[in-house]
Design a protein around this motif. Structure first.
Motif, PDB file in Angstrom:
ATOM      1  N   TYR A  92      34.550  44.945  24.563  1.00  9.32           N
ATOM      2  CA  TYR A  92      34.905  45.148  23.151  1.00  9.32           C
ATOM      3  C   TYR A  92      33.769  44.676  22.263  1.00  9.32           C
ATOM      4  O   TYR A  92      33.282  43.558  22.406  1.00  9.32           O
ATOM      5  CB  TYR A  92      36.181  44.383  22.810  1.00  9.32           C
ATOM      6  N   SER A  93      33.333  45.535  21.354  1.00 13.28           N
ATOM      7  CA  SER A  93      32.288  45.190  20.402  1.00 13.28           C
ATOM      8  C   SER A  93      32.928  44.757  19.090  1.00 13.28           C
ATOM      9  O   SER A  93      33.592  45.557  18.417  1.00 13.28           O
ATOM     10  CB  SER A  93      31.363  46.388  20.163  1.00 13.28           C
ATOM     11  N   THR A  94      32.742  43.494  18.728  1.00 18.96           N
ATOM     12  CA  THR A  94      33.304  43.002  17.476  1.00 18.96           C
ATOM     13  C   THR A  94      32.558  43.574  16.273  1.00 18.96           C
ATOM     14  O   THR A  94      33.134  43.743  15.197  1.00 18.96           O
ATOM     15  CB  THR A  94      33.250  41.466  17.434  1.00 18.96           C
ATOM     16  N   CYS A 118      35.299  48.498  18.353  1.00 21.01           N
ATOM     17  CA  CYS A 118      35.651  49.569  19.274  1.00 21.01           C
ATOM     18  C   CYS A 118      35.362  49.137  20.705  1.00 21.01           C
ATOM     19  O   CYS A 118      34.670  48.150  20.945  1.00 21.01           O
ATOM     20  CB  CYS A 118      34.903  50.856  18.934  1.00 21.01           C
ATOM     21  N   MET A 119      35.897  49.918  21.644  1.00 24.56           N
ATOM     22  CA  MET A 119      35.719  49.652  23.056  1.00 24.56           C
ATOM     23  C   MET A 119      34.574  50.487  23.617  1.00 24.56           C
ATOM     24  O   MET A 119      34.507  51.693  23.382  1.00 24.56           O
ATOM     25  CB  MET A 119      36.996  49.971  23.822  1.00 24.56           C
ATOM     26  N   PHE A 120      33.666  49.852  24.326  1.00 28.47           N
ATOM     27  CA  PHE A 120      32.591  50.532  25.041  1.00 28.47           C
ATOM     28  C   PHE A 120      32.945  50.551  26.532  1.00 28.47           C
ATOM     29  O   PHE A 120      33.332  49.519  27.089  1.00 28.47           O
ATOM     30  CB  PHE A 120      31.265  49.796  24.878  1.00 28.47           C
ATOM     31  N   THR A 121      32.789  51.699  27.159  1.00 25.85           N
ATOM     32  CA  THR A 121      32.929  51.795  28.617  1.00 25.85           C
ATOM     33  C   THR A 121      31.637  52.344  29.184  1.00 25.85           C
ATOM     34  O   THR A 121      31.160  53.398  28.751  1.00 25.85           O
ATOM     35  CB  THR A 121      34.102  52.704  29.020  1.00 25.85           C
ATOM     36  N   ARG A 122      31.058  51.621  30.130  1.00 27.98           N
ATOM     37  CA  ARG A 122      29.801  52.043  30.743  1.00 27.98           C
ATOM     38  C   ARG A 122      30.009  52.249  32.240  1.00 27.98           C
ATOM     39  O   ARG A 122      30.627  51.423  32.908  1.00 27.98           O
ATOM     40  CB  ARG A 122      28.702  51.011  30.479  1.00 27.98           C
ATOM     41  N   LYS A 123      29.456  53.370  32.731  1.00 29.75           N
ATOM     42  CA  LYS A 123      29.598  53.729  34.139  1.00 29.75           C
ATOM     43  C   LYS A 123      28.229  53.981  34.748  1.00 29.75           C
ATOM     44  O   LYS A 123      27.321  54.457  34.074  1.00 29.75           O
ATOM     45  CB  LYS A 123      30.460  54.991  34.286  1.00 29.75           C
ATOM     46  N   ILE A 124      28.131  53.669  36.038  1.00 32.30           N
ATOM     47  CA  ILE A 124      26.877  53.913  36.753  1.00 32.30           C
ATOM     48  C   ILE A 124      27.200  54.231  38.209  1.00 32.30           C
ATOM     49  O   ILE A 124      28.134  53.667  38.791  1.00 32.30           O
ATOM     50  CB  ILE A 124      25.923  52.699  36.667  1.00 32.30           C
ATOM     51  N   GLU A 144      25.843  55.343  31.634  1.00 29.45           N
ATOM     52  CA  GLU A 144      26.579  56.385  30.895  1.00 29.45           C
ATOM     53  C   GLU A 144      27.633  55.686  30.040  1.00 29.45           C
ATOM     54  O   GLU A 144      28.484  54.959  30.554  1.00 29.45           O
ATOM     55  CB  GLU A 144      27.250  57.347  31.877  1.00 29.45           C
ATOM     56  N   THR A 145      27.567  55.897  28.734  1.00 24.96           N
ATOM     57  CA  THR A 145      28.414  55.145  27.798  1.00 24.96           C
ATOM     58  C   THR A 145      29.378  56.059  27.051  1.00 24.96           C
ATOM     59  O   THR A 145      28.995  57.113  26.551  1.00 24.96           O
ATOM     60  CB  THR A 145      27.551  54.393  26.768  1.00 24.96           C
ATOM     61  N   THR A 146      30.642  55.651  26.988  1.00 27.52           N
ATOM     62  CA  THR A 146      31.624  56.304  26.128  1.00 27.52           C
ATOM     63  C   THR A 146      32.235  55.240  25.222  1.00 27.52           C
ATOM     64  O   THR A 146      32.324  54.066  25.595  1.00 27.52           O
ATOM     65  CB  THR A 146      32.738  56.985  26.939  1.00 27.52           C
ATOM     66  N   ILE A 147      32.648  55.663  24.034  1.00 29.55           N
ATOM     67  CA  ILE A 147      33.160  54.711  23.040  1.00 29.55           C
ATOM     68  C   ILE A 147      34.533  55.175  22.573  1.00 29.55           C
ATOM     69  O   ILE A 147      34.714  56.332  22.185  1.00 29.55           O
ATOM     70  CB  ILE A 147      32.205  54.590  21.844  1.00 29.55           C
TER      71      ILE A 147
END
Length: 394
Positions: A69-71, A75-81, A115-118
């Motif tokens: 979570y980015s204050t 919002c929520m960041f999800t990162r995949k690799i 790979e980032t989704t928000i």
């Protein structure tokens, strides 16, 4: 600022099952024996926060997902690799580099992103998606292997010979001083902002642009002697005392008893002083903890912006501390300086006495109650007083 909410890792250290965990906002301990993947897991979390997947090329895993979570962005960041995709991308980059005969430079500088989704924002810039979130990462080698920046400074001063024990000690001392100086600079800026706000409030009251009673400004119950000392100290810290004549105590006390405006000004100064004391609390806490845990005549003090260690009144060079003393000092200072960002620590128990291990997590939380601690250990003593829902066996 961000903190990690959850993660899942497949193939960690050769495991067949995927590891999934939802983390606590305050303290998280990853516990396991050698080879269980503790260090690899911290490297993965560090990589996700840094958005630099190239550091994972030698880490044993198949794929990973990290959500935080980015204050700052709410919002929520999800990162995949994927390890396979990461290896392919790196190989392709090296192949292209060979054509331009710059392979070595690319290996040193290539930065492969997750790979980032928000979730929570309809539109975000590519820059935001590629954000590197502030955090502190302390690998196992933190005492004997200071940062590249510190190493570079000492190399410039001492040449490019091998890193012997003397140079490693100097590197450590330099890094400790750097951590403290950076934190102290930020702390002084905060205090300066508070002082300037206090001056603005006082001028507003005096000039009549903002009318306040002493009760509205704070408490109206400070006695004349306290008020006199408070005003003198406040303007001394502002470097205005030599230009300001507040008179003798007797004349001040008479005015203070009869002038509501002066009482309002004193109440406002009292508010400012409380904010300054609040800003200085972390320094006082770490000083008390270090002095209590070091024991004997050895003391830590912060004097004129400098970190100083003494024993029986004599100054002790930081580089001459024992391994355990260095470890404790570094951990608590790094914890202090990270502020609200996460701190990731691998095997904090190195060189540390069992009694200190018992107190470490509590001490880190006292020094900085706002950070998220993520720690890998195989020491039962580190976890002795930690609730079960904060411990994650691997």
């Amino acid at each position: 600022m961000a903190y990690i909410r959850s993660f899942s890792v497949s193939g960690l250290a050769g495991r067949k099952k995927t590891i999934r965990r939802t983390l606590q906002r305050d303290t998280n301990i990853f516990w396991g024996f050698n080879g269980s993947g503790k260090t690899s897991l911290l490297k993965i979390l560090h990589s996700a926060l840094s958005n630099d997947a190239s550091t994972l090329l030698r880490v044993p895993f198949t794929s990973a997902t990290v959500t935080f979570y980015s204050t700052n962005h709410d919002c929520m960041f999800t990162r995949k690799i994927s390890k396979e995709a990461l290896t392919d991308a790196f190989s392709e980059a090296l192949s292209e580099a060979e054509e331009f005969r710059v392979r070595r430079r690319l290996v040193d500088s290539v930065n492969l992103h997750w790979e980032t989704t928000i979730k929570g924002k309809q539109e975000v810039s590519e820059r935001v998606q590629r954000n590197k979130f502030r955090h502190t990462y302390l690998p196992i080698s933190r005492v004997n292997e200071p940062s590249k920046q510190t190493r570079s400074v000492v190399r410039t001063e001492m040449g490019s010979g091998p890193l012997d024990e003397e140079m490693l000690d100097r590197l450590f001392a330099q890094q400790i001083k750097g951590i403290w100086q950076n934190y102290n600079t930020n702390s002084l800026m905060t205090i300066r902002d508070v002082q300037e706000k206090g001056l603005a409030l006082i001028l507003s009251s005096v000039l009549g642009s903002k009318k306040r009673t002493e009760e509205a400004a704070g408490t109206g119950h400070t006695d004349g002697e306290q008020a006199y000392g408070m005003v003198r100290n406040f303007f001394a810290n502002q470097r205005l005392r030599r230009h300001l004549n507040i008179g003798t105590y007797s004349s001040f006390a008479k005015n203070y008893a009869n002038d509501p405006l002066l009482r309002t000004v004193v109440a406002e100064i009292s508010e400012v002083q409380k904010e300054i004391e609040l800003a200085l609390e972390p320094q006082i806490r770490i000083q008390q903890l270090i002095n209590d845990m070091y024991g004997g005549d050895k003391k830590l003090t912060f004097r004129h912006g400098e970190l100083e260690i003494t024993s029986a009144g004599e100054r002790v060079p930081i580089e001459s501390l024992s391994g355990g003393e260095k470890q404790l000092l570094r951990l608590l200072l790094e914890c202090l300086a990270t502020e609200e960002a996460p701190i990731l620590v691998d095997e904090p128990e190195l060189s540390m006495h069992v009694d200190w291990q018992h107190r470490l997590i509590e001490s880190m939380r006292i020094v900085n109650p706002n950070t998220q601690i993520l720690m890998a250990t195989h020491s039962p003593e580190i976890m002795a007083n930690i609730p079960d829902d904060r411990i994650f066996p691997l």
